[in-house]
Design a protein around this motif. Structure first.
Motif, PDB file in Angstrom:
ATOM      1  N   GLU A 236       0.822  -1.204   0.000  1.00 36.35           N
ATOM      2  CA  GLU A 236       0.000   0.000   0.000  1.00 36.35           C
ATOM      3  C   GLU A 236       0.861   1.262   0.000  1.00 36.35           C
ATOM      4  OE1 GLU A 236      -3.957   1.695   2.338  1.00 36.35           O
ATOM      5  OE2 GLU A 236      -2.798   0.046   3.174  1.00 36.35           O
ATOM      6  N   LEU A 261      -8.654  -1.042  -4.613  1.00 38.72           N
ATOM      7  CA  LEU A 261      -8.382  -1.807  -3.408  1.00 38.72           C
ATOM      8  C   LEU A 261      -8.846  -3.256  -3.587  1.00 38.72           C
ATOM      9  CD1 LEU A 261      -9.591   0.841  -0.790  1.00 38.72           C
ATOM     10  CD2 LEU A 261      -7.292   0.500  -1.691  1.00 38.72           C
ATOM     11  N   LYS A 265     -13.155  -1.172  -3.888  1.00 35.95           N
ATOM     12  CA  LYS A 265     -13.281   0.249  -3.646  1.00 35.95           C
ATOM     13  C   LYS A 265     -12.082   0.940  -4.278  1.00 35.95           C
ATOM     14  CE  LYS A 265     -15.892  -0.070   0.687  1.00 35.95           C
ATOM     15  NZ  LYS A 265     -15.912   0.253   2.146  1.00 35.95           N
ATOM     16  N   ARG A 267      -9.316   4.153  -3.956  1.00 38.26           N
ATOM     17  CA  ARG A 267      -8.681   5.221  -3.195  1.00 38.26           C
ATOM     18  C   ARG A 267      -8.135   6.260  -4.166  1.00 38.26           C
ATOM     19  NH1 ARG A 267      -8.421   8.224   1.355  1.00 38.26           N
ATOM     20  NH2 ARG A 267      -6.394   9.239   1.489  1.00 38.26           N
ATOM     21  N   CYS A 296      -9.549  10.714  -0.890  1.00 39.49           N
ATOM     22  CA  CYS A 296     -10.841  10.166  -0.494  1.00 39.49           C
ATOM     23  C   CYS A 296     -10.941   8.740  -1.019  1.00 39.49           C
ATOM     24  CB  CYS A 296     -11.999  11.015  -1.028  1.00 39.49           C
ATOM     25  SG  CYS A 296     -12.001  11.206  -2.829  1.00 39.49           S
ATOM     26  N   THR A 297     -11.978   8.042  -0.613  1.00 35.93           N
ATOM     27  CA  THR A 297     -12.229   6.681  -1.075  1.00 35.93           C
ATOM     28  C   THR A 297     -13.638   6.604  -1.637  1.00 35.93           C
ATOM     29  OG1 THR A 297     -10.733   5.749   0.583  1.00 35.93           O
ATOM     30  CG2 THR A 297     -12.310   4.246  -0.424  1.00 35.93           C
TER      31      THR A 297
END
Length: 330
Positions: A236, A261, A265, A267, A296-297
């Motif tokens: 990461e 991810l 999701k 990022r 933000c995600t």
């Protein structure tokens, strides 16, 4: 309440505490790591028992910092602490640590998205890094700024100002850097450890991201899929700073890096050269940050996330950005 009042309130809370926990936001960057370490050094000089915890591990480029191995990686805090100091968080959720609820919280932040969620709060949007605030706290407490502390703080300032490139970098920033050098920070060694010590996996991931680079007008964006992360054996923390390669393009004013991810999701890291306050963009998606650097995600999947961020930027900039590249690529 002015800065001196904030510092006095925090020092008063520290004075009444024997055992403290220091933590910062998830996915710690140079400012989070360096400030955590320096804060712990200050507290220990004040005779306090201190633990440092992060839900994510310290990135490799910061593991050479003094006392960095003392930062414990954990998902939950179960021990007793008289107070918890959270750095660069707009809420306990930002730390991604369970077990902080119901504890006495000291909140120190410099983001424009900062919120007074703690029992004691000091939010200074004018500070170039939270490290600047830790330094001011150390001086006010009468702590000795050791070479080890100065090294941690200089690293934090260097990285959070984008190597002294971001808006807000001014004469005071360089005076702070100069003070830290006088206290023993070595700019050459710190720069080499920060910028010339990346793992091979990060360079391979950068290649994948650049192969997906797209640009329309003054906006550039690039992405990596979860499969890219697996193929390059990237961690990461290898994603940190990749967006800077897009914002570095001549004529580009806004850059976005999208990372898929494992749960699909997405990022986002967003950067601006000043034409747009990207903290507002990130906040509209539940994130936050600075005028020039935020994140933000989004729920995903990747093509939808790309469409959403480009639609938002189109509205903000009055442009028509087409977000079909990711959809064709994945």
């Amino acid at each position: 309440m002015d800065k001196l009042d904030n510092i006095h309130e925090i020092l008063s809370a520290i004075e009444q505490s024997d055992r403290l926990l220091v933590t910062a936001h998830a996915r710690p960057d140079g400012d989070a790591v360096g400030s955590m370490l320096a804060m712990a050094m200050v507290l220990e000089q004040l005779g306090k028992q201190v633990d440092m915890v992060s839900c994510d591990r310290v990135p490799p480029i910061y593991r050479a910092l003094p006392c960095a191995p003392r930062i414990r990686q954990a998902c939950k805090v179960e021990e007793h602490y008289d107070a918890v100091i959270l750095l660069e968080c707009d809420g306990i959720e930002r730390s991604r640590l369970d077990g902080l609820e119901g504890r006495f919280l000291i909140n120190i932040d410099h983001h424009v998205s900062g919120r007074p969620f703690g029992h004691v709060n000091w939010i200074d949007q004018k500070a170039c890094a939270v490290a600047e605030m830790v330094y001011d706290l150390a001086l006010a407490a009468g702590a000795r700024v050791t070479p080890e502390m100065a090294t941690c703080l200089y690293t934090a300032v260097l990285t959070d100002t984008g190597s002294f490139c971001y808006a807000g970098t001014d004469m005071h920033t360089f005076e702070l850097a100069g003070d830290l050098v006088r206290h023993g920070a070595n700019p050459m060694v710190i720069a080499q450890n920060t910028y010339f010590a990346h793992p091979e996996s990060k360079m391979l991931l950068l290649g994948a991201a650049l192969s997906n680079l797209r640009r329309e007008g003054n906006v550039a964006w690039m992405w990596v899929t979860h499969e890219d992360m697996q193929r390059t054996h990237a961690a990461e923390e290898d994603c940190e700073g990749l967006v800077n390669y897009a914002i570095a393009i001549s004529g580009v004013e806004i850059a976005v890096f999208l990372r898929e991810l494992p749960d699909r999701k997405v990022r986002l890291s967003i950067r601006s050269k000043g034409v747009l306050n990207v903290a507002n963009v990130a906040e509209s998606f539940g994130g936050g940050g600075h005028h020039h650097a935020s994140g933000c995600t989004l729920p995903g999947p990747l093509p939808v996330a790309e469409e959403q961020i480009l639609a938002c930027l189109s509205t903000q900039l009055g442009l028509r950005l087409q977000g079909q590249h990711v959809a064709r690529a994945v």
